[in-house]
Motif scaffolding. Sequence first.
Motif, PDB file in Angstrom:
ATOM      1  N   ALA A   4       7.906 -29.603  -6.894  1.00 27.40           N
ATOM      2  CA  ALA A   4       7.065 -28.404  -6.962  1.00 27.40           C
ATOM      3  C   ALA A   4       7.718 -27.257  -6.202  1.00 27.40           C
ATOM      4  N   SER A   5       7.492 -26.033  -6.677  1.00 26.39           N
ATOM      5  CA  SER A   5       8.033 -24.859  -5.990  1.00 26.39           C
ATOM      6  C   SER A   5       7.154 -23.653  -6.271  1.00 26.39           C
ATOM      7  N   ALA A   6       7.278 -22.642  -5.411  1.00 27.41           N
ATOM      8  CA  ALA A   6       6.559 -21.378  -5.580  1.00 27.41           C
ATOM      9  C   ALA A   6       7.433 -20.276  -5.011  1.00 27.41           C
ATOM     10  N   THR A   7       7.261 -19.056  -5.524  1.00 32.60           N
ATOM     11  CA  THR A   7       8.053 -17.922  -5.049  1.00 32.60           C
ATOM     12  C   THR A   7       7.147 -16.791  -4.612  1.00 32.60           C
ATOM     13  N   LYS A   8       7.694 -15.944  -3.739  1.00 35.16           N
ATOM     14  CA  LYS A   8       6.974 -14.756  -3.274  1.00 35.16           C
ATOM     15  C   LYS A   8       7.946 -13.591  -3.238  1.00 35.16           C
ATOM     16  N   SER A   9       7.516 -12.457  -3.813  1.00 40.55           N
ATOM     17  CA  SER A   9       8.362 -11.272  -3.860  1.00 40.55           C
ATOM     18  C   SER A   9       8.245 -10.486  -2.555  1.00 40.55           C
ATOM     19  N   ILE A  10       9.391 -10.059  -2.036  1.00 35.88           N
ATOM     20  CA  ILE A  10       9.445  -9.254  -0.818  1.00 35.88           C
ATOM     21  C   ILE A  10      10.142  -7.939  -1.145  1.00 35.88           C
ATOM     22  N   GLU A  11       9.538  -6.817  -0.742  1.00 24.87           N
ATOM     23  CA  GLU A  11      10.139  -5.498  -0.926  1.00 24.87           C
ATOM     24  C   GLU A  11      10.463  -4.907   0.440  1.00 24.87           C
ATOM     25  N   VAL A  12      11.699  -4.450   0.596  1.00 27.47           N
ATOM     26  CA  VAL A  12      12.096  -3.731   1.809  1.00 27.47           C
ATOM     27  C   VAL A  12      12.460  -2.324   1.365  1.00 27.47           C
ATOM     28  N   LEU A  13      11.645  -1.353   1.758  1.00 30.45           N
ATOM     29  CA  LEU A  13      11.764   0.008   1.255  1.00 30.45           C
ATOM     30  C   LEU A  13      12.541   0.887   2.218  1.00 30.45           C
ATOM     31  N   ARG A  14      12.942   2.034   1.702  1.00 33.40           N
ATOM     32  CA  ARG A  14      13.712   2.987   2.502  1.00 33.40           C
ATOM     33  C   ARG A  14      12.762   3.961   3.189  1.00 33.40           C
ATOM     34  N   GLY A  15      12.247   3.567   4.330  1.00 34.65           N
ATOM     35  CA  GLY A  15      11.349   4.446   5.079  1.00 34.65           C
ATOM     36  C   GLY A  15       9.927   4.381   4.557  1.00 34.65           C
ATOM     37  N   TRP A  16       9.125   5.365   4.963  1.00 39.10           N
ATOM     38  CA  TRP A  16       7.712   5.359   4.608  1.00 39.10           C
ATOM     39  C   TRP A  16       7.518   5.736   3.147  1.00 39.10           C
ATOM     40  N   ILE A  17       6.394   5.305   2.607  1.00 39.39           N
ATOM     41  CA  ILE A  17       6.091   5.519   1.194  1.00 39.39           C
ATOM     42  C   ILE A  17       5.342   6.837   1.009  1.00 39.39           C
ATOM     43  N   ARG A  18       5.733   7.571  -0.041  1.00 33.44           N
ATOM     44  CA  ARG A  18       5.026   8.796  -0.401  1.00 33.44           C
ATOM     45  C   ARG A  18       4.391   8.613  -1.769  1.00 33.44           C
ATOM     46  N   LEU A  19       3.203   9.183  -1.917  1.00 34.67           N
ATOM     47  CA  LEU A  19       2.517   9.197  -3.203  1.00 34.67           C
ATOM     48  C   LEU A  19       2.754  10.562  -3.824  1.00 34.67           C
ATOM     49  N   VAL A  20       3.315  10.583  -5.026  1.00 31.42           N
ATOM     50  CA  VAL A  20       3.701  11.835  -5.675  1.00 31.42           C
ATOM     51  C   VAL A  20       2.862  12.029  -6.934  1.00 31.42           C
ATOM     52  N   LEU A  21       2.170  13.182  -7.004  1.00 32.86           N
ATOM     53  CA  LEU A  21       1.390  13.547  -8.185  1.00 32.86           C
ATOM     54  C   LEU A  21       2.127  14.626  -8.966  1.00 32.86           C
ATOM     55  N   SER A  22       1.896  14.672 -10.268  1.00 32.94           N
ATOM     56  CA  SER A  22       2.567  15.676 -11.100  1.00 32.94           C
ATOM     57  C   SER A  22       2.038  17.078 -10.820  1.00 32.94           C
ATOM     58  N   HIS A  23       0.821  17.201 -10.268  1.00 32.39           N
ATOM     59  CA  HIS A  23       0.245  18.493  -9.890  1.00 32.39           C
ATOM     60  C   HIS A  23      -0.393  18.373  -8.510  1.00 32.39           C
ATOM     61  N   GLU A  24      -0.325  19.456  -7.739  1.00 38.49           N
ATOM     62  CA  GLU A  24      -1.020  19.471  -6.453  1.00 38.49           C
ATOM     63  C   GLU A  24      -2.517  19.643  -6.644  1.00 38.49           C
ATOM     64  N   SER A  25      -2.904  20.302  -7.734  1.00 37.47           N
ATOM     65  CA  SER A  25      -4.305  20.469  -8.106  1.00 37.47           C
ATOM     66  C   SER A  25      -4.337  20.764  -9.597  1.00 37.47           C
ATOM     67  N   ILE A  26      -5.495  20.587 -10.209  1.00 44.06           N
ATOM     68  CA  ILE A  26      -5.609  20.879 -11.638  1.00 44.06           C
ATOM     69  C   ILE A  26      -6.865  21.711 -11.883  1.00 44.06           C
ATOM     70  N   MET A  27      -6.832  22.497 -12.975  1.00 44.33           N
ATOM     71  CA  MET A  27      -8.001  23.265 -13.393  1.00 44.33           C
ATOM     72  C   MET A  27      -8.263  22.943 -14.861  1.00 44.33           C
ATOM     73  N   LEU A  28      -9.479  22.510 -15.150  1.00 40.22           N
ATOM     74  CA  LEU A  28      -9.845  22.068 -16.489  1.00 40.22           C
ATOM     75  C   LEU A  28     -11.009  22.877 -17.029  1.00 40.22           C
ATOM     76  N   ARG A  29     -11.114  22.880 -18.351  1.00 39.50           N
ATOM     77  CA  ARG A  29     -12.325  23.369 -19.000  1.00 39.50           C
ATOM     78  C   ARG A  29     -13.334  22.223 -19.060  1.00 39.50           C
ATOM     79  N   LEU A  30     -14.567  22.584 -19.326  1.00 41.67           N
ATOM     80  CA  LEU A  30     -15.625  21.585 -19.419  1.00 41.67           C
ATOM     81  C   LEU A  30     -15.310  20.579 -20.532  1.00 41.67           C
ATOM     82  N   GLU A  31     -15.474  19.275 -20.217  1.00 39.76           N
ATOM     83  CA  GLU A  31     -15.292  18.138 -21.123  1.00 39.76           C
ATOM     84  C   GLU A  31     -13.828  17.828 -21.429  1.00 39.76           C
ATOM     85  N   GLU A  32     -12.904  18.552 -20.839  1.00 33.00           N
ATOM     86  CA  GLU A  32     -11.497  18.195 -21.022  1.00 33.00           C
ATOM     87  C   GLU A  32     -11.182  16.930 -20.220  1.00 33.00           C
TER      88      GLU A  32
END
Length: 399
Positions: free
Chosen positions: A200-228
């Motif tokens: 029997a065997s099992a595996t576990k994935s390990i990630e070593v990242l380059r520094g702290w993680i950032r969350l990136v959005l395509s827009h800093e803010s959005i403006m919509l019309r009603l029901e869009e």
Amino acid sequence: MQTVGNPVTGPPGVYYTVLWMLVLIASGCNLTSSTGLESPASVTVTPEKTLLTSADETIQLTADARDREGTHIAYESVTWSSSNPSVATVSHSGLVTAKNEGQATISANIGGVSGQAVVTVEWPKPVTIVIRPTTELVFGSLGETRQLSATIFDQKGLLLENVQVTWSSSDSSVVAVDDLGLITTTGRGSALITAKAGDASATKSIEVLRGWIRLVLSHESIMLRLEETYPLSVEFTDAEGKEVPSRISGYESSNLSVAEVDDNGEITATGFGLATVYINTGYSVLPHSPLLLRGELPVLVWPEQTTIDLYVTEINITPGATPQVELIYRLPMSDGLVDQRLFHLFTWHSSDPDVATVNRVGRITALNAGTTVIRAEKAFTLHDEVISGELEIRVVPDG
């Protein structure tokens, strides 16, 4: 007078006996065994398959007899037998006892009809391994350590203790592991840690990242019309800008009457106003910190007919003055409204930065004598329409 038998079937007694039996069969009556009880059409042994994992472990089997119509019938006794008594024996009552590894067929005979069950005897062995912690492991720096453990289960899902576990890493230049399951990050990238016990065997994935993680959005803010609707686009990067695996755990809206967001990150404009959509993640703000990274996206829902005016208490100012521009917006059928939260959603410009500059929240800094136009604008995210307002500012010399 002499009685003459049927020339085909023989003497009259035989003829009538055969005829009577045919009548019984035609009427649906069943034949009986020599004991006077009805003979079964089938015999079923339950359970049909059994796994025993220790010497002298027992299992009680039962036999069920049925007629041709599938109805249970009573019987006086069952004759039990084992095809391999060295593996498993069976008592006169159907109690099976494990003896040695192997397989045996247990038979139950009722009225000359038999049913079978298969009994397998195997000593306990590792079948399933669970590596703990079960959560994903992501590290942000080198030299970090974490203790892993392996829980072992046998064929029956029972916990096995004192089992020798062998640990290994698919890439020790990323993460190393010792004989006891202690991992140490040694480089950037990803690797698999394997725990092995027997077959029997099992595996576990390990990630070593380059520094702290950032969350990136395509827009800093959005403006919509009603029901869009607007599908969120979210990326995660490390300190060097390299994309790392997405770990979004859910979405929330601060104001459902303005904007809703579903489990896939699609935003729907439900009413006029301002809301914030939150992106919850599984990344820690700091390594091993209980605080998790969270993204925010302001959502402004306005009609196209919205107008904005810019206002300051004094349009003639001297160098060094820093007045704050007020942004007044008017929705259809409403009076002018001021909402300080909207200031940073607009893009601010000065037509002549040598005269005066304006920061991202509408704060002016007067520099030199002259005239400049301060402009605030915001474009609808899914269209070309822009809502904007302008204000002329004159910077006059002191005195």
